[in-house]
Design a protein around this motif. Structure first.
Motif, PDB file in Angstrom:
ATOM      1  N   TYR A  92       0.854  -1.184   0.000  1.00 11.51           N
ATOM      2  CA  TYR A  92       0.000   0.000   0.000  1.00 11.51           C
ATOM      3  C   TYR A  92       0.888   1.232   0.000  1.00 11.51           C
ATOM      4  N   ARG A 137       2.573   4.488   0.872  1.00  9.99           N
ATOM      5  CA  ARG A 137       2.626   5.269   2.101  1.00  9.99           C
ATOM      6  C   ARG A 137       3.037   6.702   1.786  1.00  9.99           C
ATOM      7  N   SER A 164       1.911  11.045   2.759  1.00  6.55           N
ATOM      8  CA  SER A 164       0.761  11.937   2.838  1.00  6.55           C
ATOM      9  C   SER A 164       0.330  12.442   1.464  1.00  6.55           C
TER      10      SER A 164
END
Length: 158
Positions: free
Chosen positions: A76, A78, A80
């Protein structure tokens, strides 16, 4: 609990579309695993009477649930600042993962309709076939070669 009839073609098509969208950013193990199971699903569509094809598709779906959890959790993205492609890709992979247990329920129902005999019993929830009125044709009652002497009146002495 009656399960509604869902076409196997619709299940394969939906999972193919979600897998195609989900494999844009996930590794090749996600792609190979899911497309291999979908190929078995196409085999189950082609051979409508095959119990082997539908049970292999069901087992493949169950295995890919575990594999998808592992792939999504490890790969997945990562950070922001996710790109739109990464969000879309992860969303479609997660949506496919959420639909797989429901698809497994429908595929299991199709397996039972094709004559499968595996019975699921989870204690509180049981899926079994009622066999109380079952009559085997393997053991037929053979006719008695001698007449039943008890039902006839005894001969009169002269």
């Amino acid at each position: 609990m009656e399960v509604p009839a869902v076409n196997l073609k619709a299940i394969v098509l939906v999972h193919w579309l979600l897998t195609t969208w989900g494999c844009l950013g996930l590794p090749s193990s996600y792609t190979w695993g899911n497309f291999t199971v979908l190929a078995v699903g196409v085999w189950a569509i082609a051979q409508r009477d095959s119990i082997d094809a539908i049970i292999m598709f069901l087992i493949g779906l169950l295995i890919t649930i575990l594999m998808d959890i592992i792939n999504i959790s490890i790969f997945y993205p990562r950070g922001s600042s996710l790109t739109d492609l990464q969000r879309f890709d992860a969303g479609m992979a997660i949506f496919s993962l959420l639909l797989k247990p429901v698809s497994c329920l429908f595929v299991y129902q199709m397996y039972r309709e094709r004559g499968g005999e595996y019975v699921v019993n989870l204690g509180f929830f049981s899926v079994a076939r009622d066999r109380s009125s079952y009559q085997s044709i393997d053991q037929q009652d053979a006719p008695c070669p001698y007449p039943d002497l008890d039902s006839k009146p005894a001969p009169h002495p002269f």
